[in-house]
Design a protein around this motif. Structure first.
Motif, PDB file in Angstrom:
ATOM      1  N   SER A 618       0.676  -1.125   0.022  1.00  0.00           N
ATOM      2  CA  SER A 618      -0.007  -0.179   0.142  1.00  0.00           C
ATOM      3  C   SER A 618       1.015   1.207   0.084  1.00  0.00           C
ATOM      4  CB  SER A 618      -0.982  -0.127   1.295  1.00  0.00           C
ATOM      5  OG  SER A 618      -0.272   0.206   2.525  1.00  0.00           O
ATOM      6  N   ARG A 624       1.184   3.614  -6.224  1.00  0.00           N
ATOM      7  CA  ARG A 624       0.474   3.995  -4.708  1.00  0.00           C
ATOM      8  C   ARG A 624       1.259   5.309  -4.474  1.00  0.00           C
ATOM      9  NH1 ARG A 624      -3.628   0.987  -3.035  1.00  0.00           N
ATOM     10  NH2 ARG A 624      -3.142  -1.265  -3.666  1.00  0.00           N
ATOM     11  N   THR A 625       0.551   6.017  -3.241  1.00  0.00           N
ATOM     12  CA  THR A 625       1.235   7.261  -3.077  1.00  0.00           C
ATOM     13  C   THR A 625       2.165   7.015  -2.084  1.00  0.00           C
ATOM     14  OG1 THR A 625      -0.853   8.498  -3.049  1.00  0.00           O
ATOM     15  CG2 THR A 625       0.774   9.483  -1.879  1.00  0.00           C
ATOM     16  N   ARG A 626       3.448   7.354  -2.201  1.00  0.00           N
ATOM     17  CA  ARG A 626       4.691   6.902  -1.632  1.00  0.00           C
ATOM     18  C   ARG A 626       5.037   7.812  -0.308  1.00  0.00           C
ATOM     19  NH1 ARG A 626       8.249   3.497  -4.566  1.00  0.00           N
ATOM     20  NH2 ARG A 626       9.996   4.286  -3.859  1.00  0.00           N
ATOM     21  N   ASN A 628       7.156  10.184   1.906  1.00  0.00           N
ATOM     22  CA  ASN A 628       8.800  10.835   1.757  1.00  0.00           C
ATOM     23  C   ASN A 628       9.642  10.029   2.503  1.00  0.00           C
ATOM     24  OD1 ASN A 628      10.073  13.205   1.172  1.00  0.00           O
ATOM     25  ND2 ASN A 628      10.003  13.709   3.439  1.00  0.00           N
ATOM     26  N   ILE A 671       8.645   5.877 -11.968  1.00  0.00           N
ATOM     27  CA  ILE A 671       7.749   6.920 -11.199  1.00  0.00           C
ATOM     28  C   ILE A 671       8.799   7.951 -11.141  1.00  0.00           C
ATOM     29  CG2 ILE A 671       6.422   5.451  -9.780  1.00  0.00           C
ATOM     30  CD1 ILE A 671       8.352   5.459  -7.490  1.00  0.00           C
TER      31      ILE A 671
END
Length: 933
Positions: A618, A624-626, A628, A671
């Protein structure tokens, strides 16, 4: 069969709810014969039928169905003996036994008193008795040995039965007096059954029976066992009340077989537009190498072995599935087996296979449209995707046309008979393992296209079983697809040679293979067409990524991480042992804070490990939004099944192919990255100028492989173009393994100072010796393919699996083909009040284990004990103490179908469990630890 004796010989009997039931021997033989014929027509594939027919002598071609019907019609002839007919029922019912004996008394005088004269020490088996009788009628060993082995194990030596009808005369004929009425009646009865079997199967006399080669014998043996098991299932073929003289047998076989058979046979079709097929199956256009592979296979006339080598993420799985459809069409196969190294990788691929199979099923216009799919490993019953599919189990034939699970194929011996199977590679390796009912496994695989993934992960010991299993597939003309990201030239050569030898070619006749196989860049396709072997590697060498490689001292790890994370990023750290992962994770948590650190290895409760994997997916999975910043610390489990992406990777030194595998998680997805991580960087821990390696890494992989990897590890790796060259350099020494004396030579491709050269030389000798020891150890239970020329009858199933593995436990069989240290899994529980619950659900469930759903949840919380507690010298005492603990604290588990036989431990309020001289501590962040007390 004719004659009043038909009405008195029994094959099966039982008492149930006060009623007495039986099945006459005549009826059971008819049932089995009819089922065998229906299996031939409606379950066997064309490739299997051809295999059986081709194994028959020239005068008997095309009589395969006749032969299996004969075998089924005569398989229990050994029950037509006084010894068997006077045996007690499995669930002893004196009234039933006496009732049936009284019937026999009308024909065989004093049969009711026969038990009084039975030698107590005599071990009479009706399957071997059947083999003995057939031999006395002139049936050769190739056929009679199938009858002798229909309960799972053929006799070891012919002397076990030849002549025994004389020494055990009364067991066969009730008396030793050949002139007595009883003797003659038993003899006539047995011959009557034999002649009936010949007549109903199309053979008028014993001389008309075919001769059968070994491969045909094995598959016929498996088919006979399968037919017998189906015909013996009372849900399909019920017993009759002994007082019912008008038992209705009309449509008995049709009704019984229809209840059993729930899936129609899948037959692949020829394809001419592979681009469209890829879009239809997977929703994307094929890559050049995928399209080329499909086109090359379409041009073949007699393919068999296909090896696909490509970097991770290049679509080898999809390529293999399309080729499987092609090979199934060309070679008449009706299913697939997809084998992977671990349960985790098997679980990961299962949904993808299901989705492909649903697409395949949509093509079957006008058919009954059921296809059965199964996941096979020791924890498959806990896999949610498989359990979801099990909801489609068809019991009353109301299937809605989807992919489903056929209930009959449940169980360790029947699972591989299902049409489509995903599982651990052990299922395939056990083709070459001596164990009971091995013929069933061979029957199951002979029906399929076999796909074996991640072959690079198999060590020398496993490879012995792998190569022998591949040779068996060659002997059956079963197509095999091998997938790997990193395969050495020598291993590739061995795979092809063994498959070709299995087809009957002598090693001297295929020596050319070594010259035909070249060291080519990846992607690389290797395949055969008849005796010719081809390779394709002329693809546009697109650089997927360029990886900068640097060594890193362990004491510099913290400072390096601070630099790497100053602008953000996700760092993956893969080390070689759980203990090392826990050590680093704790150090880094102290430095960076626990929230920044994720930990993943094999010493977590299984349900929590799944949660951790899902959490990682996830955060750093595709799309997915990684976060930081994040540091993920783990072991090899990270590289095995997770489609995750790291900006930077740090790894313990490991063999070259495994380092490249780990690089597959570096810049895996397309990405946007911060400037400091635009270039892919891979740091290697544990290198040593004097080749003194970290203890755990040295124990797992050996100093020699680590030394060669370190020596050839470059500063930069271009993927995929550099992969093959690096693998071949590292494993060049494998060419010496066929001649052990050569291994005493120093490596000519390594240039070091004298002291280090001497050290590497000693590493090499130790490594080669260990390989030889492992390969020798693998010989103990291995079943070899006979490739020598022989006349019919000379090779039979007699002695085929002499001295088999004795245990029926899957774990023991797995250990035999993997050379792994035995492991012990326990169910991890947490003290709750006066009872216990689960770590993630602190509710007392100790009095709810009879609830199936709760018992299933409990069984899902398995935890592997540290290997220091399961060494050969202490594993028995460990299990013994745990069993005593369970008798005291978890005795009611014996009442649960799911929990009976499992070992549980209850951690206290401090998450500690003490036994023997150790303390086990479970930490949800770092996993299981062990402390000596």
């Amino acid at each position: 069969m004719k004659g009043s004796v038909d009405n008195f010989l029994w094959a099966k009997k039982k008492e149930h709810d006060g009623n007495m039931y039986w099945l006459s021997l005549r009826q059971h033989l008819e049932d089995t014969k009819n089922v065998a014929g229906l299996l031939w027509e409606h379950w066997l594939g064309n490739g299997q039928k051809k295999l059986i027919n081709d194994s028959l002598d020239d005068n008997s071609k095309g009589k395969g169905k006749n032969l299996i019907e004969f075998l089924a019609a005569v398989h229990d002839i050994g029950k037509a003996t006084p010894y068997f007919q006077t045996m007690k029922g499995y669930m002893y019912s004196p009234e039933l036994d006496l009732n049936l004996l009284n019937k026999l008394e009308k024909i065989f005088e004093n049969i009711t008193k026969f038990n009084e004269s039975k030698p107590n020490s005599l071990k009479f088996k009706h399957d071997i008795a059947g083999q003995t009788l057939l031999c006395s009628y002139g049936v050769k060993d190739d056929i009679s040995s199938i009858i002798g082995g229909h309960h799972g194990k053929p006799v070891d030596e012919k002397s076990e039965y030849v002549g025994k009808e004389k020494s055990q005369c009364s067991s066969y004929f009730q008396t030793e007096n050949t002139n007595s009425k009883n003797y003659k009646t038993w003899d006539e009865t047995q011959k009557l059954i034999f002649q009936w079997a010949l007549d109903v199967s199309g053979f008028s006399c014993v001389d008309n029976l075919p001769s059968v080669k070994m491969q045909g014998q094995i598959i016929l043996s498996g088919l006979l066992i399968m037919a017998d098991w189906i015909a013996s299932n009372e849900l399909y073929f019920p017993l009759f009340n002994i007082y019912d003289s008008n038992s209705n047998v009309d449509n008995r076989v049709e009704n019984g077989f229809e209840k059993w058979k729930k899936a129609t046979v899948w037959e692949s079709s020829e394809c001419f537009d592979f681009s469209e097929l890829y879009r239809q199956r997977f929703g994307f256009d094929p890559k050049i190498f995928q399209l080329t592979l499909a086109e090359k296979i379409s041009e073949t006339t007699s393919p068999g072995i296909v090896i696909v080598e490509a970097p991770p993420g290049e679509g080898k799985t999809e390529a293999a599935l399309i080729v499987a459809e092609q090979l199934a069409y060309k070679l008449g196969r009706n299913g697939i087996f997809f084998g992977l190294p671990t349960q985790a990788t098997s679980n990961g691929i299962f949904p993808r296979i299901r989705k492909w199979l649903e697409s395949v099923n949509n093509d079957r216009e006008g058919l009954k449209d059921e296809i059965s799919l199964r996941l096979v490993h020791s924890k498959a019953h806990l896999n949610e995707d498989f359990l979801d599919l099990c909801k489609n189990v068809n019991i009353i034939d109301t299937n809605d046309g989807k992919v489903f699970v056929n209930e009959w194929f449940s169980g360790r011996k029947k699972a591989i008979l299902d049409d489509f199977v995903v599982g651990t590679v052990d299922q395939f390796l056990m083709l070459a393992l001596k164990q009971r009912h091995l013929a069933l496994r061979h029957l199951g695989f002979s029906k399929k296209v076999v796909i074996i993934d991640e072959v690079h992960a198999y060590d020398a010991y496993m490879s012995k079983y792998l190569l022998e299993a591949i040779k068996w597939m060659g002997s059956y003309n079963v197509p095999v697809i091998i997938l790997s990201a990193t395969l050495s030239e020598k291993r590739r050569e061995k795979i092809v040679q063994n498959y070709m030898m299995g087809t009957g070619r002598k090693i001297s006749d295929i020596s050319y293979i070594k010259d035909d196989l070249k060291d080519c860049p990846y992607p690389l396709i290797t395949y055969n067409d008849n005796e010719k072997v081809y390779q394709v590697s002329e693809f546009e060498q697109k650089c997927i990524k360029s990886v900068n490689v640097e060594t890193l001292l362990e004491e510099d790890l913290l400072s390096k991480l601070k630099v790497l994370l100053c602008n953000g990023g996700v760092v993956g750290i893969i080390v070689n042992t759980v203990k090392r992962a826990q050590y680093f994770a704790e150090q880094l948590s102290n430095e960076f804070g626990e929230d920044l650190i994720e930990v993943l290895h094999s010493s977590f409760i299984s349900t929590e490990r799944v949660e951790k994997e899902n959490r990682l997916m996830s955060m750093i999975g595709k799309g997915r939004t990684r976060p930081n910043k994040k540091i993920v610390v783990g072991t090899q489990v990270i590289e095995q099944s997770l489609d995750i992406d790291f900006d930077v990777m740090i790894s313990d030194l490991a063999p070259m192919d495994l380092l490249i595998q780990r690089m597959g998680r570096l810049h895996r997805h397309d990405i946007e990255r911060v400037n400091s991580h635009k270039d892919a960087k891979f740091y290697v821990l544990g290198t040593s100028n004097d080749f003194k390696f970290e203890e755990g890494s040295s124990y797992i992989y050996g100093n020699y492989l680590l030394a060669r990897t370190q020596y050839f590890l470059p500063k930069k790796i271009n993927v995929p173009s550099d992969i093959s060259n690096l693998i071949q350099k590292t494993y060049k020494f494998e060419s010496e393994r066929d001649n052990f004396k050569k291994s005493t030579l120093k490596d000519e491709d390594i240039f070091l100072d004298t002291q280090l050269e001497d050290r590497v030389f000693e590493f090499k000798k130790d490594h080669m010796l260990k390989l030889k020891e492992l390969e020798k150890k693998a010989e103990k239970y291995r079943v070899l393919v006979s490739t020598r020329e022989s006349k019919y009858h000379e090779i039979s199933l007699n002695g085929w699996i002499k001295n088999p593995v004795q245990s029926n436990m899957d774990e023991i069989s797995y250990a035999c083909v993997r050379d792994t240290e035995e492991s012990v899994e326990v169910i991890a529980l947490k003290k709750v009040g006066n009872g216990y619950g689960l770590f993630n659900e602190l509710e007392d469930i100790s009095d709810k284990i009879n609830d199936f759903e709760i018992a299933k949840k409990i069984a899902s919380n398995s935890l592997k004990l540290p290997t220091s507690l399961t060494k050969f010298y202490n594993i028995e005492s460990t299990i013994g103490e745990l069993e005593d603990y369970n008798l005291t604290n978890l005795k009611n588990w014996e009442e649960s179908v799911l929990l009976n036989g499992l070992l549980g431990i209850i951690f206290d309020d401090n998450n500690e469990f003490k036994f023997k001289d150790v303390k086990l501590i479970y930490d949800k962040k770092y996993g299981l630890k062990l402390e000596r007390m």
